[in-house]
Design an enzyme around this catalytic site. Sequence first.
Site, PDB file in Angstrom:
ATOM      1  N   GLU A 130      -2.189  -7.253   7.282  1.00  0.00           N
ATOM      2  CA  GLU A 130      -0.881  -7.159   7.916  1.00  0.00           C
ATOM      3  C   GLU A 130      -0.830  -8.058   9.152  1.00  0.00           C
ATOM      4  OE1 GLU A 130       2.078  -7.072   7.814  1.00  0.00           O
ATOM      5  OE2 GLU A 130       2.731  -4.973   7.684  1.00  0.00           O
TER       6      GLU A 130
ATOM      7  N   HIS B  73       0.818  -1.215   0.000  1.00  0.00           N
ATOM      8  CA  HIS B  73       0.000   0.000   0.000  1.00  0.00           C
ATOM      9  C   HIS B  73       0.851   1.265   0.000  1.00  0.00           C
ATOM     10  CE1 HIS B  73       0.992   0.849   4.201  1.00  0.00           C
ATOM     11  NE2 HIS B  73       0.850  -0.452   4.419  1.00  0.00           N
TER      12      HIS B  73
END
Length: 215
Positions: free
Chosen positions: A82, A9
């Site tokens: 994550e 990201h």
Amino acid sequence: MLQVYLVRHGETQWNAERRIQGQSDSPLTAKGEQQAMQVATRAKELGITHIISSDLGRTRRTAEIIAQACGCDILLDPRLRELNMGVLETRNIDSLTEEEENWRRQLVNGTKDGRIPQGESMLELSERMHSALASCLELPQGSRPLLVSHGIALGCLVSTILGLPAWAERRLRLRNCSISRVDYQESQWLASGWVVETAGDVSHLDAPALDELQR
């Protein structure tokens, strides 16, 4: 041979503030939005057919920008999240106590069962990331998928494909909106299964973020 592209990201507010994100979230910065637009331009050139993203906000926003450029829908997959950093999430990395810093280091210094309290281990992270990657094998022939995920998660995936243990010391830097590529091949002469073609390419970015947190 299936080619799968991996994108981290764009830079977030907490990346810039050196805060531990894990599965907590913060928005992309203006720089992160620009990085996402730059990686989107590259993704369009690559002929991406499917975009699969972690369901956290920072990856969703990055994926939205890429999808708009590529004309693809987005499939959200929580397996691409994550690493769960437990009680340390939202903390500034410079504010950790010695005990807390030891928890963090145990995740990535060769400690198989290392985990932050209320978090997950690198082995657990590896298992779900490989499961998400394996799902790409079910896509129609000729597909070229792109996965949008996170720094520790993607670093763990790439490292384990290379044969390192999930909990090995981290020596792979994947900057915000970097592109990696892994291929699935079946060969009598070369290694069968997943192989790493490219890791951490930032040639499409004007100014890669110097982000030491990698998440």
